[in-house]
Enzyme design. Structure first.
Site, mmCIF file in Angstrom:
data_model
loop_
_atom_site.group_PDB
_atom_site.id
_atom_site.type_symbol
_atom_site.label_atom_id
_atom_site.label_comp_id
_atom_site.label_asym_id
_atom_site.label_seq_id
_atom_site.Cartn_x
_atom_site.Cartn_y
_atom_site.Cartn_z
ATOM 1 N N HIS A 1 0.836 -1.208 0.000
ATOM 2 C CA HIS A 1 0.000 0.000 0.000
ATOM 3 C C HIS A 1 0.869 1.256 0.000
ATOM 4 C CE1 HIS A 1 -3.156 -2.599 2.249
ATOM 5 N NE2 HIS A 1 -3.621 -2.397 1.039
ATOM 6 N N LYS B 1 -16.341 -7.263 5.509
ATOM 7 C CA LYS B 1 -15.131 -7.787 6.153
ATOM 8 C C LYS B 1 -15.164 -7.469 7.638
ATOM 9 C CE LYS B 1 -11.860 -7.185 2.277
ATOM 10 N NZ LYS B 1 -10.646 -6.463 1.880
ATOM 11 N N ARG C 1 -2.910 -5.819 -8.150
ATOM 12 C CA ARG C 1 -1.840 -6.801 -7.951
ATOM 13 C C ARG C 1 -1.768 -7.862 -9.025
ATOM 14 N NH1 ARG C 1 -3.714 -7.860 -2.066
ATOM 15 N NH2 ARG C 1 -5.477 -7.020 -3.199
ATOM 16 N N SER D 1 -3.256 -7.645 2.956
ATOM 17 C CA SER D 1 -3.520 -7.488 4.389
ATOM 18 C C SER D 1 -3.970 -8.825 4.981
ATOM 19 C CB SER D 1 -4.591 -6.425 4.621
ATOM 20 O OG SER D 1 -4.144 -5.180 4.149
HETATM 21 P P1 ADP Z 1 -10.207 -3.088 -0.033
HETATM 22 O O1 ADP Z 1 -10.807 -3.742 1.163
HETATM 23 O O2 ADP Z 1 -10.913 -1.842 -0.449
HETATM 24 O O3 ADP Z 1 -9.920 -4.009 -1.184
HETATM 25 P P2 ADP Z 1 -7.390 -3.120 0.699
HETATM 26 O O4 ADP Z 1 -6.873 -2.475 1.916
HETATM 27 O O5 ADP Z 1 -7.354 -4.613 0.666
HETATM 28 O O6 ADP Z 1 -8.834 -2.513 0.536
HETATM 29 O O7 ADP Z 1 -6.652 -2.566 -0.560
HETATM 30 C C1 ADP Z 1 -6.700 -1.216 -0.918
HETATM 31 C C2 ADP Z 1 -6.132 -1.057 -2.321
HETATM 32 O O8 ADP Z 1 -4.749 -1.387 -2.335
HETATM 33 C C3 ADP Z 1 -6.783 -1.966 -3.352
HETATM 34 O O9 ADP Z 1 -6.875 -1.251 -4.571
HETATM 35 C C4 ADP Z 1 -5.811 -3.114 -3.480
HETATM 36 O O10 ADP Z 1 -5.903 -3.750 -4.735
HETATM 37 C C5 ADP Z 1 -4.499 -2.377 -3.308
HETATM 38 N N1 ADP Z 1 -3.420 -3.244 -2.838
HETATM 39 C C6 ADP Z 1 -3.417 -4.054 -1.765
HETATM 40 N N2 ADP Z 1 -2.236 -4.684 -1.638
HETATM 41 C C7 ADP Z 1 -1.456 -4.250 -2.662
HETATM 42 C C8 ADP Z 1 -0.124 -4.541 -3.110
HETATM 43 N N3 ADP Z 1 0.645 -5.416 -2.483
HETATM 44 N N4 ADP Z 1 0.330 -3.904 -4.224
HETATM 45 C C9 ADP Z 1 -0.482 -3.034 -4.871
HETATM 46 N N5 ADP Z 1 -1.740 -2.720 -4.531
HETATM 47 C C10 ADP Z 1 -2.225 -3.317 -3.435
#
Ligand code: ADP
Length: 161
Positions: free
Chosen positions: A17, A41, A90, A128
């Site tokens: 992130h 979630k 990703r 995450s």
């Molecule tokens: P959500 O619950 O909205 O999917 P996340 O916290 O899981 O929120 O992810 C927020 C954003 O960050 C999403 O667009 C996700 O695809 C992106 N993201 C999460 N991990 C990575 C990573 N390792 N590299 C690039 N983007 C990521």
């Protein structure tokens, strides 16, 4: 002023992130990281804890702000005088969900654009969910999350540093 919104649950924020925040912050004048509640979630950290960990981890990015977002994302984006949503991508597995979300947002408001930033190769495997699992079983979090997150996870899962 061009304002970009990076929404997500960030439960917790990872180095993947942070990499997206660093790169997104160069595309806009002001980047707002919007910590959202995801009704689908169950979160490990509260919104306040998640936002605080992000704040502590992005001090090196000058034009970033951390905020909370509840309710309709489009309404939030507009309330911030923005029309740009920035999300990280990703793998192919992210694509369908993100594609649908972006089209949905555009259907509701034609002037809202979603921009995708391709993951850094170093972090393409990082999520995450993976981090929460790793921490639960006391795996090595080195290089995957900011130190503050590592400490918070250790505390959560009751392991000494
Ligand atoms: P959500 O619950 O909205 O999917 P996340 O916290 O899981 O929120 O992810 C927020 C954003 O960050 C999403 O667009 C996700 O695809 C992106 N993201 C999460 N991990 C990575 C990573 N390792 N590299 C690039 N983007 C990521």
């Amino acid at each position: 002023m061009r304002i970009g919104i990076c929404p997500g649950s960030f439960d917790p924020v990872t180095n993947g992130h942070i990499d997206i925040f660093e790169r997104a912050s160069k595309l806009v004048d002001q980047l707002i990281v919007a910590v959202s509640t995801n009704p689908n979630k169950h979160s490990l950290f509260t919104m306040e804890e998640r936002a605080d960990m992000i704040r502590q981890s992005v001090k090196h990015i000058p034009n970033i702000q951390v905020d909370y977002q509840e309710g309709l994302l489009n309404a939030y984006v507009k309330s911030k005088d923005s029309h740009v949503i920035i999300r990280g991508l990703r793998a192919l597995s992210d694509f369908e969900y993100e594609f649908q979300r972006a089209l949905f947002a555009k259907q509701l408001d034609d002037d809202i654009e979603t921009i995708f930033i391709m993951t850094n190769n170093k972090y393409s495997f990082l999520s995450s969910t993976g981090i929460r699992e790793l921490a639960r079983f006391h795996g090595n979090l080195e290089g995957l999350v900011p130190n503050i997150v590592k400490e918070a996870l250790h505390k959560k899962f009751d392991e000494s540093l």
